[in-house]
Scaffold this active site. Sequence first.
Site, PDB file in Angstrom:
ATOM      1  CD  GLU A 157       9.602  -9.119   6.690  1.00  0.00           C
ATOM      2  OE1 GLU A 157      10.105  -9.837   5.818  1.00  0.00           O
ATOM      3  OE2 GLU A 157       9.059  -8.015   6.426  1.00  0.00           O
ATOM      4  CG  HIS A 190       4.649  -9.256   3.765  1.00  0.00           C
ATOM      5  ND1 HIS A 190       5.913  -9.219   3.234  1.00  0.00           N
ATOM      6  CD2 HIS A 190       3.814  -9.088   2.712  1.00  0.00           C
ATOM      7  CE1 HIS A 190       5.845  -9.022   1.927  1.00  0.00           C
ATOM      8  NE2 HIS A 190       4.585  -8.938   1.587  1.00  0.00           N
ATOM      9  CG  HIS A 226       9.827  -8.227  -3.000  1.00  0.00           C
ATOM     10  ND1 HIS A 226       9.597  -9.524  -3.397  1.00  0.00           N
ATOM     11  CD2 HIS A 226       9.330  -8.146  -1.733  1.00  0.00           C
ATOM     12  CE1 HIS A 226       9.008 -10.194  -2.429  1.00  0.00           C
ATOM     13  NE2 HIS A 226       8.821  -9.370  -1.409  1.00  0.00           N
ATOM     14  CG  HIS A 268       6.245   9.341  -7.588  1.00  0.00           C
ATOM     15  ND1 HIS A 268       5.810   8.316  -8.395  1.00  0.00           N
ATOM     16  CD2 HIS A 268       5.428   9.333  -6.501  1.00  0.00           C
ATOM     17  CE1 HIS A 268       4.772   7.715  -7.835  1.00  0.00           C
ATOM     18  NE2 HIS A 268       4.515   8.317  -6.690  1.00  0.00           N
ATOM     19  CG  HIS A 285      -0.432   6.675  -2.592  1.00  0.00           C
ATOM     20  ND1 HIS A 285      -1.202   7.396  -3.471  1.00  0.00           N
ATOM     21  CD2 HIS A 285       0.832   6.721  -3.108  1.00  0.00           C
ATOM     22  CE1 HIS A 285      -0.465   7.852  -4.457  1.00  0.00           C
ATOM     23  NE2 HIS A 285       0.780   7.456  -4.267  1.00  0.00           N
TER      24      HIS A 285
END
Length: 335
Positions: free
Chosen positions: A77, A80, A142, A249, A310
Site C-alpha cells: 500500500e 503505491h 479512484h 462485464h 489484465h
Amino acid sequence: MTSRLVLFRRLALAGVLLALVVVVLGAWVRLSAAGLGCPDWPGCYGHLTVDQAAQNVDAINEAFPHRPFEYHKAIKEMVHRYFASGLGLLILVLAGLAIANRKDPNQPVGLPIALVALVIFQGLLGMWTVTLLLKPLIVVLHLLGGLATLSLLAWLAIDPERRTRVKEETGIRRLAFIGLIVLGVQIALGGWTSSNYAALACPDFPTCQNVAWPHMDIKDAFVLWRGLGIDYEGGVLDHPARVAIHFIHRLGALATALILGWLAIQAWRKGRNTSVKVAGAVLGAVLLMQLILGPLMVVRALPLSLATAHNGVAALLLLSVVRLNRLLRPLPSRL
C-alpha cells in the site's frame, strides 16, 4: 518547437510512464487484498514509513484491534502511495512549466492546470478509499481518475500532427470517440467487478455457472451507495448479485471488442497517413492480447500475475485509443 515545449512533452511522456506504473501498482494492491494494508491516510498506522510502524507493532495492534498490522500488505500500500505522490509532484512541475511558457501559442495551459485539480481529487479519493473501507463506488472512481490522469498526460505528451483533415477520416474520428466512451464504461465495469469481488463468480468460460444465461440478481448488483460504516473487504453481495456483475462485464467485453476491433480495422484501411494506420494496428494487437488474458484469467482461477496483467493491458488499450483519437485530430497546416 521551442526547447521549453520539448521539455514539457518529454516530462509529460515521463508522466505517462509513471502513471502507468501507478495504475498497475493500484491493481496489484487491490487484487492482493492489501487495499487496507494501512487503514489510515496519508501515513501507515500513524507513521510515515512501514518500517517505523513495524517497530511499534504491539501498540498498533492494540490501537487497531480489528485491523492488525501485516507488513507484506502495508508495504504494498505504501509503495503505491509513494509512486502516486511522485506522479502528483511531476504534474505540478508540468503545470508550472506550462504557465511559464504560456506565451508560446503551441503550449497547452488549461489542460495541465486541470490535471493538477484532478490529481488533488485523486488524493482525496485515495484517502476515502481507505477511510470508507473500500467502498466500491469510491474504488471505481479512484480507478477512473487514475486512468483519466494517464489519458490526459498521454494527450499532452503527443506532439499533434499538422495536416489537413480529410473527409475519408470523418467516420473513423467519430468511431474513435465512441470507442473511447465505450472502453471507459467497460473499464468502470471491470473496476466494479473487482471491487465487489465478483471476478470468480463465473469460474467457467465461455459459459457462466455452466449455462449460457445464469441466474442473476441485477437489481442488487449495481446499488452504488449502501451507506457508511460497511467494511467491503471481501465483498458484501450475495452470489447471484456477483454473478450479475461478472456476466454484465463479459457482455460489455464483447461489445467493446466488436467496436474497438472495427475501429482498428477502419484505421488501418482508411487512415490517410502511416501514423494512423500503425495506431490502428497497435490497437488491434493490444485488443487481441486483452481478449486472450480475460478468459485465461478466469479458467486459471484468477492468479495475481494474470489479474494484474489484465488491468495493465486495459491501461495500454486505453492509451492506444487515446493516441488514435489524438492522431485523428491534427492541427491545421502552417501556411
